[in-house]
Design a protein around this motif. Structure first.
Motif, PDB file in Angstrom:
ATOM      1  N   UNK A  15       0.881  -1.135   0.074  1.00 40.73           N
ATOM      2  CA  UNK A  15       0.037  -0.118  -0.096  1.00 40.73           C
ATOM      3  C   UNK A  15       0.918   1.179  -0.092  1.00 40.73           C
ATOM      4  N   UNK A  16       0.773   2.020  -1.092  1.00 38.37           N
ATOM      5  CA  UNK A  16       1.738   3.153  -1.133  1.00 38.37           C
ATOM      6  C   UNK A  16       0.778   4.526  -1.266  1.00 38.37           C
ATOM      7  N   UNK A  17       1.441   5.607  -0.677  1.00 39.89           N
ATOM      8  CA  UNK A  17       0.910   6.800  -0.817  1.00 39.89           C
ATOM      9  C   UNK A  17       1.680   7.841  -1.555  1.00 39.89           C
ATOM     10  N   UNK A  18       1.054   8.500  -2.455  1.00 42.34           N
ATOM     11  CA  UNK A  18       1.509   9.621  -3.263  1.00 42.34           C
ATOM     12  C   UNK A  18       1.047  11.023  -2.595  1.00 42.34           C
ATOM     13  N   UNK A  19       1.498  11.901  -2.019  1.00 38.42           N
ATOM     14  CA  UNK A  19       0.814  13.078  -1.576  1.00 38.42           C
ATOM     15  C   UNK A  19       1.303  14.070  -2.511  1.00 38.42           C
ATOM     16  N   UNK A  20       0.433  14.683  -3.263  1.00 37.82           N
ATOM     17  CA  UNK A  20       0.674  15.900  -3.996  1.00 37.82           C
ATOM     18  C   UNK A  20      -0.598  16.115  -5.121  1.00 37.82           C
ATOM     19  N   UNK A  21      -0.199  16.877  -6.223  1.00 37.05           N
ATOM     20  CA  UNK A  21      -1.195  17.515  -7.134  1.00 37.05           C
ATOM     21  C   UNK A  21      -1.357  16.068  -8.091  1.00 37.05           C
ATOM     22  N   UNK A  22      -2.466  15.613  -8.155  1.00 35.68           N
ATOM     23  CA  UNK A  22      -2.983  14.430  -9.218  1.00 35.68           C
ATOM     24  C   UNK A  22      -3.128  15.082 -10.579  1.00 35.68           C
TER      25      UNK A  22
END
Ligand code: NAD
Length: 397
Positions: A104-111
């Motif tokens: 499970x991986x999270x990317x935080x920022x502008x899609x």
């Protein structure tokens, strides 16, 4: 730090980290109680930190044993600021999902950015492989146009005539009259740019170009159709135009997905529920309160997790799909049943403001709104000090 709800214009300016954990925990418990289903091995969820995206992520991680990659725009805690609920949902989803033994991986920022899309492609190539499912569950008030460097804002307005509505002021606990003004042509265009289907299409194109879609891959986004009471403000307004655009892109993408992957691009019309995004829509507060009241009494009310679990288990990966003439999946069919709509409309038209606030449906709606921001859980003592500096050391994984 003692954290009590801080609300401005129906927007929570803070959240309670432990309550956010409880919200994620409760949804996971709900998911675990259901039968498992065969679903996607790898799922990409764009907008998976709250609302429908988070419920989808939990349903897939715990129901189908999927690896999940989530892209969301959230703020970390800083000084006296608690950070956003989605930030904590990501942190605690990671903690609680360890037991799945999946990635499970999270990317935080502008899609919306090319950079984010490239980062996700790079990660998938190195660590995950191709995707079987891409969920586009973004709700945003604005989108940066990277070519002009201009922030384009979406608008919740009518088209043509102004419309009168009522909304529940969550802080004052009052029902307020409001007028929703009509949009200019530019405002309609801008809303379509932010909330329409072009960015979803860009994600699918870049995944296709990078050979990151598996045979039989599916992609899905969530629309709302609704009934007569929300028509002028929602479906017939600026947001409705954006949803039409989203649905048009699904039809276009479906051709590629079918031809090249024997897959599908899908639209599901989802039920009206209490989320960060839905309280912004004028009259939705009243509609959802009355709807909840009717659906609970008729025994057909679903939590956000139940709704998404049923979507994936029965309709996307099962054989109980209900579609309309435009091929949209109608998981909202319970909300749209004639007798449910009739009673909800009647209630909205006849109930006094005082009685509306006393309704069990309104209490349920308000509880949901508080809980998605981490408040009003019985097992949390909101007078306890929260060591936010210590919690701030927890980082997205
Ligand atoms: P939400 O506000 O709870 O979640 C929105 C998500 O989008 C969050 O994860 C947020 O981090 C993410 N996001 C916003 N801007 C971003 C950006 N620039 N980059 C990356 N991530 C970003 O909203 P929701 O109500 O769950 O809505 C999700 C979708 O479901 C929307 O398309 C909405 O129209 C649709 N829908 C909602 C309802 C409802 O009643 N809430 C009903 C039907 C359909």
């Amino acid at each position: 730090m003692i954290i009590k709800p801080s609300i401005r214009s129906n927007f929570f300016t803070n959240c309670h980290p432990y309550g956010c954990r409880q919200n994620v925990f409760n949804q996971i418990q709900e998911a675990k109680a259901f039968d498992k289903f065969e679903g996607p091995k790898n799922a990409l969820i764009i907008g998976g930190s709250s609302g429908y995206g988070l419920a989808s992520r939990i349903a897939l991680a715990f129901g189908a044993g999927s690896n999940t990659l989530n892209v969301s725009f959230e703020s970390a805690p800083k000084a006296k600021k608690t950070g956003t609920s989605g930030w904590w949902n990501n942190i605690y989803f990671q903690e609680l999902a360890k037991e799945t033994n999946h990635i499970h991986k999270d990317f935080i920022g502008d899609a919306f950015s090319k950079e984010m899309k490239e980062n996700v492609m790079e990660y998938a190539k190195k660590h995950l492989g191709k995707f079987d499912l891409v969920i586009y569950s973004l709700a945003s008030g604005g989108r940066l146009n990277y070519e002009t460097n201009e922030i384009i804002k979406s608008h919740i307005k009518t088209i043509g005539e102004d419309a009168k509505g009522k909304t529940i002021d969550i802080l004052d606990l009052e029902v307020k009259e409001l007028v929703v003004t009509s949009a200019t042509e530019q405002e309609v265009k801008d809303t379509v740019y932010v909330m329409g289907g072009s960015d979803w299409h860009d994600w699918i194109d870049i995944l296709d170009q990078n050979d990151l879609l598996n045979p039989e891959a599916k992609t899905i986004s969530y629309t709302y159709v609704g009934g007569p009471t929300t028509e002028k403000i929602y479906r017939g307004g600026t947001v409705g135009k954006a949803k039409e655009d989203l649905e048009r892109h699904a039809v276009l993408m479906n051709e590629l997905m079918k031809k090249k992957y024997n897959g599908e691009a899908l639209i599901s019309s989802s039920k009206a529920v209490a989320t960060k995004a839905s309280v912004y829509i004028p009259s939705m507060t009243n509609y959802i309160s009355c709807l909840y009241d009717v659906m609970v009494r008729k025994g057909v009310h679903e939590s956000i997790l139940e709704h998404k679990y049923r979507l994936f288990k029965d309709m996307i990966y099962g054989d109980k799909r209900i579609v309309d003439s435009q091929n949209r999946i109608r998981v909202d069919h319970l909300e749209m049943e004639e007798h449910i709509q009739k009673e909800t409309v009647h209630m909205m038209e006849t109930i006094s403001n005082e009685d509306l606030l006393q309704l069990n449906g309104t209490k349920l709606f308000l509880r949901d709104i508080y809980q998605i921001n981490g408040f009003e859980f019985d097992n949390i003592n909101y007078d306890d000090d929260v060591d936010i500096d210590h919690l701030a050391e927890l980082q997205p994984e």
